[in-house]
Scaffold this motif. Structure first.
Motif, PDB file in Angstrom:
ATOM      1  N   TRP A  89      42.543  25.109  39.856  1.00 22.94           N
ATOM      2  CA  TRP A  89      41.405  24.570  40.591  1.00 22.94           C
ATOM      3  C   TRP A  89      40.780  25.714  41.377  1.00 22.94           C
ATOM      4  CZ3 TRP A  89      41.747  19.732  44.314  1.00 22.94           C
ATOM      5  CH2 TRP A  89      40.459  19.293  44.612  1.00 22.94           C
ATOM      6  N   THR A  90      39.668  26.211  40.867  1.00 22.77           N
ATOM      7  CA  THR A  90      38.955  27.313  41.509  1.00 22.77           C
ATOM      8  C   THR A  90      37.669  26.787  42.129  1.00 22.77           C
ATOM      9  OG1 THR A  90      37.673  27.908  39.543  1.00 22.77           O
ATOM     10  CG2 THR A  90      39.882  28.880  39.761  1.00 22.77           C
ATOM     11  N   ALA A  91      36.896  27.666  42.693  1.00 21.29           N
ATOM     12  CA  ALA A  91      35.624  27.266  43.295  1.00 21.29           C
ATOM     13  C   ALA A  91      34.656  26.729  42.259  1.00 21.29           C
ATOM     14  CB  ALA A  91      35.006  28.454  44.027  1.00 21.29           C
ATOM     15  N   ASP A  92      34.842  27.138  40.996  1.00 20.47           N
ATOM     16  CA  ASP A  92      33.890  26.759  39.958  1.00 20.47           C
ATOM     17  C   ASP A  92      34.387  25.666  39.013  1.00 20.47           C
ATOM     18  OD1 ASP A  92      32.031  28.735  40.803  1.00 20.47           O
ATOM     19  OD2 ASP A  92      33.236  30.250  39.761  1.00 20.47           O
ATOM     20  N   ALA A  93      35.701  25.602  38.811  1.00 20.68           N
ATOM     21  CA  ALA A  93      36.181  24.726  37.743  1.00 20.68           C
ATOM     22  C   ALA A  93      37.586  24.199  38.024  1.00 20.68           C
ATOM     23  CB  ALA A  93      36.180  25.490  36.420  1.00 20.68           C
ATOM     24  N   ILE A  94      37.866  23.065  37.381  1.00 23.06           N
ATOM     25  CA  ILE A  94      39.220  22.519  37.275  1.00 23.06           C
ATOM     26  C   ILE A  94      39.604  22.670  35.815  1.00 23.06           C
ATOM     27  CG2 ILE A  94      40.662  20.457  37.465  1.00 23.06           C
ATOM     28  CD1 ILE A  94      38.701  19.461  39.632  1.00 23.06           C
ATOM     29  N   THR A  95      40.678  23.408  35.543  1.00 16.64           N
ATOM     30  CA  THR A  95      41.027  23.755  34.172  1.00 16.64           C
ATOM     31  C   THR A  95      42.356  23.124  33.791  1.00 16.64           C
ATOM     32  OG1 THR A  95      39.849  25.856  34.389  1.00 16.64           O
ATOM     33  CG2 THR A  95      41.397  25.637  32.545  1.00 16.64           C
ATOM     34  N   VAL A  96      42.309  22.307  32.747  1.00 14.65           N
ATOM     35  CA  VAL A  96      43.490  21.629  32.219  1.00 14.65           C
ATOM     36  C   VAL A  96      43.717  22.160  30.811  1.00 14.65           C
ATOM     37  CG1 VAL A  96      44.574  19.419  31.711  1.00 14.65           C
ATOM     38  CG2 VAL A  96      42.879  19.573  33.550  1.00 14.65           C
ATOM     39  N   GLY A  97      44.663  23.074  30.661  1.00 10.58           N
ATOM     40  CA  GLY A  97      44.876  23.667  29.352  1.00 10.58           C
ATOM     41  C   GLY A  97      43.619  24.359  28.874  1.00 10.58           C
TER      42      GLY A  97
END
Length: 656
Positions: A564-572
């Motif tokens: 979970w970054t400032a720009d995106a939530i990344t799941v795989g």
């Protein structure tokens, strides 16, 4: 505000929507408020004088009852009687306070039915229970204890529970045992905090009365029957016998669910009690339903599951009996939703025939589970599973001389044996190994690897275990965190994304409101800047905000399997824009892996489920979810973009 997470819509006749409420007059409210203040002041004086803290709780519960009904006065004065009942409860509390101030409390030695209380470790709330003490109880001999789970009662709150149980109904002269009537935090089928309430109430009774641990019987009818199936079949070593009447023992069939999302489906096995029917092998059990009661199906589900396990039943009129297991299924003739007196008598005779347990440590155990939350039966524990929410089973038998132990397992990755039985020769899944006991350890831990089973070095530190695993009390789903002590942590920093922050703050409000209203306790709350190492050690942490706004979430963000970054939530391989998405999640806290961290949610079911059928309070999101946020509407609307369950190493599982 925000709308609850999208979930399966259920065409269901709700078991009695919220009844119309009586609105107390200003004069009535003034009387209640004055007495509540008077009792509160008396409690403060007693606390300052260091009165016995356990006895002080027996006073404080009357104050809590009045405080709670005043908080929800628009709804919970269901009729005019609740005004009188509240004033009577306050009078009882004031009388006890006076006795305690004089150091002459009478109620600890009182016979008959009375209200007592304990402080819950979940949220520090004061919770009531009722204890019935027979006339022949002398406090010297060990007594049988019957734990009774109540049916669904939409008009029940603390005031109503107290009015029905505080000596209002005389105890039957023939009562020959202690009886605990559990409050269970309301109408939740004794799940979540309601489950913990049962065991905390039992512990309080065992502390205060002389209870025979081999003669604790669990009983329940209707919603209480559902609770009895749940707690009986999940904890078969805790009860000398089980009596479950009516209720429900499955989810989809009872609620007529269709099209359950794939991320919800596995977690239904947490509460589908009928799938645990084989555990009756370890515990004498009576299943009951009326011939004309639709909830007879609850017992039928369990009996039919036992038949699939190979148990042979013989019809005895409407009843079903077997010699294969200590169980009988009774049917009340021409009876709707109540216990037929003849069936009740047969049930009691059956239970009596098995009391007390012949031994506290049986030589033969057959135990199964679908989750490490429910992992223990007498002298064995399933420490880890190869695949969660799949059937894990142990058949363990020791020789009469205790020198030979034969164990067969399925879907078990780690097994612990009590040091009392871990000696001599062990054959586990066809593999022989010598056991020399656990030394100073209380148990022997066996790990299953590619080469078979090995005995763990008793001197090995937990940190030497290879990575995280789903173990007892650390296996999810999200809702699991609310069975134990938890602390909600508010954000005070600068959010990275406004909409996600708005959602998180609304989620905190819903968590606080729902828990107080439906679980009868206030959540613990601290700002992120005020959380101490002691808090991290003692509680599951429920963090609201994002890695920018919540200091603790920022500390652990890089150590979570979902980025979970400032720009995106990344799941795989999938990525979602952080500007209009939020992450909900449960995971072992990187700051203390013996406790959970939860992100941006309380329970994953909400007010509509609490108000509806109590079978609805099942998990909605598994271990994690990414929500799409629509800030163009108020309250914020949410859609589940993706949700799932971590594998047994707390890593992202392959997505369907």
């Amino acid at each position: 505000m925000f709308a609850p997470v999208a979930s399966v819509l259920i065409a269901l006749a709700v078991q009695g929507a919220e009844p119309p409420s009586y609105q107390p007059t200003e004069e009535e409210l003034s009387q209640i408020q004055a007495k509540t203040a008077e009792l509160g002041a008396a409690i403060e004086k007693l606390a300052a004088r260091r009165a016995d803290p356990d006895l002080l709780l027996d006073v404080a519960i009357y104050h809590k009852a009045a405080t709670w009904i005043l908080r929800y006065k628009e709804e919970e004065f269901y009729d005019k009687r609740y005004v009188a009942d509240t004033l009577t409860a306050l009078d009882h509390g004031l009388a006890r306070a006076k006795e305690l101030a004089l150091r002459k409390p009478a109620w600890p030695k009182q016979k008959g039915q009375l209200i007592r209380a304990y402080r819950s470790q979940i949220d520090d709330s004061v919770q009531p229970y009722a204890i019935s003490v027979p006339a022949n109880y002398d406090g010297r001999k060990l007594a049988r204890l019957d734990v009774v789970l109540h049916g669904r009662a939409m008009k029940q709150n603390e005031v109503n529970f107290i009015s029905k149980k505080d000596g209002a109904t005389p105890v039957a002269a023939e009562l020959d045992r202690l009886q605990l009537d559990v409050f269970g935090r309301g109408n939740n089928a004794f799940r979540w905090a309601g489950e913990t309430d049962v065991f905390e109430a039992v512990a309080s009774v065992c502390k205060r009365y002389k209870v025979d641990p081999r003669r604790i019987v669990l009983r329940g009818f209707s919603m209480g029957g559902a609770g009895a199936w749940h707690l009986g079949l999940h904890y078969p070593d805790r009860w000398a016998a089980l009596e479950a009447g009516a209720g429900f023992s499955d989810t989809k069939g009872f609620l007529k669910l269709d099209g359950v999302p794939v991320y919800q489906e596995p977690t239904l096995r947490i509460y589908d009690a009928f799938e645990y029917a084989l555990n009756i092998f370890n515990m004498p059990t009576v299943g009951y339903g009326g011939e004309k009661d639709g909830q007879l199906q609850s017992a039928v589900n369990v009996r039919e599951q036992l038949m699939k396990e190979g148990v042979q039943f013989t019809a005895d009129g409407l009843n079903w009996r077997t010699k294969d297991m200590p169980t009988v299924f009774l049917v009340g003739p021409d009876t709707a939703h109540k216990f037929h007196p003849d069936s009740k008598q047969q049930s009691e005779q059956f239970i009596q025939s098995y009391l007390p347990r012949k031994t506290a440590e049986p030589n033969h155990i057959r135990f199964l589970t679908y989750t490490t939350r429910y992992n223990q039966c007498f002298w064995l524990k399933i420490g880890a599973m190869e695949k969660h929410y799949q059937r894990a089973e142990v058949d363990a038998q020791r020789s009469p001389n205790g020198q030979q132990l034969t164990v067969r397992t399925k879907n078990v990755a780690q097994l612990s044996l009590s040091a009392k039985v871990a000696r001599g020769v062990l054959n586990i899944d066809g593999q022989d190994m010598a056991l020399s006991g656990a030394g100073r350890a209380a148990e022997v831990v066996l790990d299953k690897g590619p080469g078979g089973w090995t005995v763990r070095d008793a001197s090995a530190r937990p940190a030497e275990d290879a990575g995280l695993r789903k173990t007892h009390g650390l296996q999810g789903p999200i809702d699991d965190a609310f069975l134990e002590s938890f602390l909600c942590v508010r954000p005070t920093g600068t959010p990275r994304q406004k909409l996600a922050q708005d959602y998180a703050l609304a989620a905190f409000d819903v968590c606080s409101r729902d828990f107080a209203r439906w679980m009868h306790g206030d959540v613990r709350v601290k700002d992120d800047t005020q959380v101490t190492p002691a808090d991290i050690a003692a509680h599951h942490l429920v963090l609201f905000g994002d890695p920018g706004s919540n200091r603790l979430l920022g500390q652990i963000a890089d150590r979570l399997p979902i980025r979970w970054t400032a720009d995106a939530i990344t799941v795989g391989a999938k990525s979602y824009t952080a500007a209009d998405h939020a992450l909900l999640m449960i995971y072992p806290n990187p700051l203390n892996p013996k406790r959970y961290v939860v992100l941006n949610t309380g329970h994953t079911f909400h007010e509509p489920e609490f108000r509806g059928n109590n079978a609805l309070v099942y998990p909605r999101l598994g271990d994690w979810a990414v929500l799409k946020l629509d800030g163009g509407k108020q309250p914020i609307e949410t859609t589940v973009e993706q949700a799932g369950i971590f594998d047994d190493r707390w890593q992202l599982a392959a997505q369907p």
